[in-house]
Design a protein around this motif. Structure first.
Motif, mmCIF file in Angstrom:
data_model
loop_
_atom_site.group_PDB
_atom_site.id
_atom_site.type_symbol
_atom_site.label_atom_id
_atom_site.label_comp_id
_atom_site.label_asym_id
_atom_site.label_seq_id
_atom_site.Cartn_x
_atom_site.Cartn_y
_atom_site.Cartn_z
ATOM 1 N N ALA A 1 66.877 6.488 10.908
ATOM 2 C CA ALA A 1 66.031 7.638 11.273
ATOM 3 C C ALA A 1 64.617 7.216 11.690
ATOM 4 C CB ALA A 1 65.947 8.598 10.084
ATOM 5 N N ARG A 2 64.227 5.982 11.406
ATOM 6 C CA ARG A 2 62.816 5.625 11.562
ATOM 7 C C ARG A 2 62.259 5.793 12.981
ATOM 8 N NH1 ARG A 2 60.624 1.360 10.620
ATOM 9 N NH2 ARG A 2 58.924 2.174 9.376
ATOM 10 N N PRO A 3 63.005 5.388 14.032
ATOM 11 C CA PRO A 3 62.439 5.614 15.375
ATOM 12 C C PRO A 3 62.211 7.105 15.650
ATOM 13 C CG PRO A 3 64.180 3.972 15.458
ATOM 14 C CD PRO A 3 64.227 4.581 14.075
ATOM 15 N N MET B 1 61.841 9.531 13.488
ATOM 16 C CA MET B 1 60.864 10.151 12.579
ATOM 17 C C MET B 1 59.438 9.686 12.775
ATOM 18 S SD MET B 1 62.402 10.625 8.791
ATOM 19 C CE MET B 1 61.082 11.486 7.959
ATOM 20 N N TYR B 2 59.283 8.377 12.983
ATOM 21 C CA TYR B 2 57.918 7.815 13.037
ATOM 22 C C TYR B 2 57.611 7.129 14.350
ATOM 23 C CZ TYR B 2 59.258 7.698 8.056
ATOM 24 O OH TYR B 2 59.746 7.984 6.810
ATOM 25 N N GLU B 3 58.509 7.239 15.321
ATOM 26 C CA GLU B 3 58.418 6.432 16.541
ATOM 27 C C GLU B 3 58.321 4.955 16.170
ATOM 28 O OE1 GLU B 3 55.425 8.027 19.164
ATOM 29 O OE2 GLU B 3 56.803 9.642 19.696
ATOM 30 N N LEU C 1 48.462 7.334 -15.069
ATOM 31 C CA LEU C 1 48.173 8.354 -14.061
ATOM 32 C C LEU C 1 48.109 7.709 -12.698
ATOM 33 C CD1 LEU C 1 45.388 10.729 -15.433
ATOM 34 C CD2 LEU C 1 47.827 11.166 -15.189
ATOM 35 N N ARG C 2 48.776 8.346 -11.751
ATOM 36 C CA ARG C 2 48.622 7.866 -10.379
ATOM 37 C C ARG C 2 47.338 8.457 -9.826
ATOM 38 N NH1 ARG C 2 52.731 8.158 -5.273
ATOM 39 N NH2 ARG C 2 51.221 7.643 -3.659
ATOM 40 N N VAL C 3 46.383 7.586 -9.592
ATOM 41 C CA VAL C 3 45.082 8.016 -9.121
ATOM 42 C C VAL C 3 45.036 7.814 -7.618
ATOM 43 C CG1 VAL C 3 42.616 7.521 -9.235
ATOM 44 C CG2 VAL C 3 44.008 7.449 -11.316
ATOM 45 N N GLY D 1 53.173 -0.239 -4.026
ATOM 46 C CA GLY D 1 53.848 -1.102 -3.041
ATOM 47 C C GLY D 1 53.072 -1.050 -1.745
ATOM 48 N N GLY D 2 53.786 -1.176 -0.638
ATOM 49 C CA GLY D 2 53.142 -0.911 0.641
ATOM 50 C C GLY D 2 52.916 -2.090 1.563
ATOM 51 N N LEU D 3 53.114 -3.323 1.067
ATOM 52 C CA LEU D 3 52.865 -4.463 1.944
ATOM 53 C C LEU D 3 53.797 -4.402 3.163
ATOM 54 C CD1 LEU D 3 51.387 -7.142 2.460
ATOM 55 C CD2 LEU D 3 53.208 -8.286 1.173
ATOM 56 N N GLY D 4 53.212 -4.597 4.338
ATOM 57 C CA GLY D 4 53.961 -4.456 5.582
ATOM 58 C C GLY D 4 54.778 -5.691 5.933
ATOM 59 N N PHE E 1 53.418 -4.678 -9.528
ATOM 60 C CA PHE E 1 53.610 -4.474 -8.089
ATOM 61 C C PHE E 1 54.860 -3.612 -7.911
ATOM 62 C CE2 PHE E 1 51.259 -8.433 -8.444
ATOM 63 C CZ PHE E 1 50.318 -8.343 -7.429
ATOM 64 N N GLU E 2 54.862 -2.788 -6.869
ATOM 65 C CA GLU E 2 56.024 -1.913 -6.590
ATOM 66 C C GLU E 2 56.505 -2.077 -5.154
ATOM 67 O OE1 GLU E 2 54.757 2.139 -7.149
ATOM 68 O OE2 GLU E 2 54.566 1.937 -9.312
ATOM 69 N N PRO E 3 56.839 -3.293 -4.740
ATOM 70 C CA PRO E 3 57.205 -3.476 -3.327
ATOM 71 C C PRO E 3 58.590 -2.966 -2.986
ATOM 72 C CG PRO E 3 57.463 -5.543 -4.519
ATOM 73 C CD PRO E 3 56.903 -4.541 -5.512
ATOM 74 N N ALA F 1 65.055 -1.921 5.080
ATOM 75 C CA ALA F 1 64.266 -0.968 4.289
ATOM 76 C C ALA F 1 64.255 0.390 4.979
ATOM 77 C CB ALA F 1 62.828 -1.459 4.129
ATOM 78 N N TYR F 2 64.491 1.437 4.224
ATOM 79 C CA TYR F 2 64.451 2.808 4.738
ATOM 80 C C TYR F 2 65.422 2.969 5.918
ATOM 81 C CZ TYR F 2 60.365 2.534 1.788
ATOM 82 O OH TYR F 2 59.543 2.322 0.727
ATOM 83 N N GLY F 3 66.509 2.227 5.863
ATOM 84 C CA GLY F 3 67.546 2.320 6.873
ATOM 85 C C GLY F 3 68.671 3.168 6.323
#
Ligand code: LLP
Length: 420
Positions: free
Chosen positions: A316-318, A320-322, A150-152, A240-243, A277-279, A374-376
């Motif tokens: 799209a990142r700039p 979408m998210y600045e 379960l994703r908690v 995941g999520g490590l910057g 881990f899900e990076p 990533a996300y490009g």
């Protein structure tokens, strides 16, 4: 420069052993370019820190799903984290195994569940009670038991952009922390589900370890309760999520991050528990750049614009998210720099790639937009009927096309006009 795979030799940007300018000449722009070496080193940083522990890396396919990229990871022994049957198909086409793949996502359809069960995925990260019921039904119809975790939602702030923070109560993701134990009991009592793990993912571009430690603490408290209810939790998936460094961020080094987390499991007496881990971003983000050519320079009263051939549909990142991406010249010029907004040709004011950038550029020059792996490409679109860019993988002195540039006629190949 963020990564030594991308470096200057005598004022000319290189990707590993290949001049970026020659890639642009040969393959055109806009052009995504990845470095196999940078991908490999990022993956190894995770894998080396996991060595000797029951810990597994599942590459988040959504960050970059090019088959060649996935295949580089597959050869290094990676597992995968998918969020659609489309991504499952990519993993399999890249040589990956369903048995090393976890299926995440808040809205899996019954058809997707069926495909994934038939393929034999390792675990479904389930996000709600209705989804548990749906999965149980699908598994029953196939005469199988579905492995679930379960994703908690641990309700910790990831200290990141609100659009990419996912672990708060206010987000659509996961089972609320307070409901998790009861939800696990429901799962336990469904005949065609097999509870195997617990999962969380608190956000993306996270530059500190502390939110992860808080999330792990909450998850392990829950694990102890769930196990006392007669289930056995074989793995804990920390998401995941490590910057990464786009500008001046100082995220923890991958190895330090993994070791700190694994040490925390030990401190809590859970050293034997398998950790997933899900990076995504930290594996591919700084392994790719987007090359673009300056079409026009347009000086203005308030702003100077450098109009380039890449646009928000390519990255799209700039818009979408600045989001900030460094922009550097492919060939350095000695001339004095001016401030430019680097913008694309799309008919939207939001179509910018960088604002107030100090650049010494002339019309026709090439620029590289960094940290675009990533996300490009994966978030690119055909807005304004713009064909999507080609993707190239550099490996030492060699460069290969790993996705051909789209042709305009492909964009409307599935469309038709009314007969009368
Ligand atoms: N696992 C799950 C369940 C996820 O939802 C994500 C990303 C990951 C792993 C990988 O996270 P990463 O290590 O890449 O941070 N488009 C946004 C990012 C969206 C992230 C969505 N989930 C951006 O361009 O910043």
């Amino acid at each position: 420069m963020n990564d030594s795979a991308f470096h200057y030799v005598d004022g000319a940007l290189h990707v590993e052993g290949v001049p970026a300018a020659s890639l642009a000449e040969q393959f055109g722009t806009p052009l995504y370019v990845y470095s196999r070496d940078a991908l490999t080193r990022a993956y190894r940083a995770y894998a080396d820190a996991c060595a000797g522990r029951k810990a597994t890396v599942h590459v988040a396919v959504k960050a970059n799903s090019n088959l060649a990229v996935l295949n580089v990871f597959e050869r290094l022994g990676a597992g995968f984290d998918i969020v659609s049957s489309g991504e499952l198909a990519r993993v399999l086409a890249a040589g990956g195994k369903a048995s090393n793949t976890v299926f995440s996502g808040v809205g899996k359809s019954a058809a997707e569940m069926r495909e994934a069960l038939e393929a034999g995925v390792k675990c479904f990260n389930v996000e709600s009670i209705p989804e548990l019921h749906a999965l149980n039904e699908v598994a029953k119809s196939l005469g199988k038991k579905a492995p679930v975790s379960l994703r908690v939602n641990p309700d910790v702030g990831a200290k990141t952009h609100p659009y990419i923070s996912t672990g708060l109560k206010s987000n659509k993701f996961g089972v609320a922390f307070g409901d998790a134990r009861a939800t696990y009991r429901e799962a336990r009592d469904m005949a065609n589900l097999d509870v195997v793990g617990i999962d969380c993912h608190i956000g993306s571009q996270i530059t500190e370890v502390s939110p992860y430690l808080d999330a792990v603490d909450k998850l392990l408290d829950l694990v102890e309760q769930i196990e006392s209810d007669g289930m056995s939790i074989r793995h804990v998936d920390v998401g995941g999520g490590l910057g990464i460094t786009y500008d001046d961020e100082t995220p923890p080094d991958i190895g330090d991050f993994v070791r700190t987390l694994l040490a925390h499991f030990e401190e809590r007496g859970h050293g034997q528990r398998e950790v997933y881990f899900e990076p995504g971003r930290s594996l591919v983000g700084n392994a790719g750049v987007l090359l673009t050519r300056v079409e026009y320079l347009k000086p203005g009263e308030e702003k100077n614009f450098a109009i380039v051939d890449a646009a928000m549909n390519d990255l799209a990142r700039p818009a979408m998210y600045e989001a900030f991406h460094r922009i550097v010249p492919v060939i350095e010029r000695k001339a004095s720099a001016r401030l430019y907004d680097v913008v694309g040709p799309v008919c939207e004011s939001g179509d910018w790639l960088g604002r107030d950038r100090e650049l010494a550029v002339e019309q026709g020059d090439l620029l590289a937009i960094l940290s675009a792996g990533a996300y490009g490409f994966v978030m690119s679109s055909n807005y304004n009927t713009r064909a999507r860019a080609a993707e190239i993988m550099v490996d030492g002195e060699r460069a290969r096309v790993v996705r051909e540039r789209e042709e305009v006629k492909q964009l409307f190949a599935g469309e038709s006009i009314l007969p009368d």
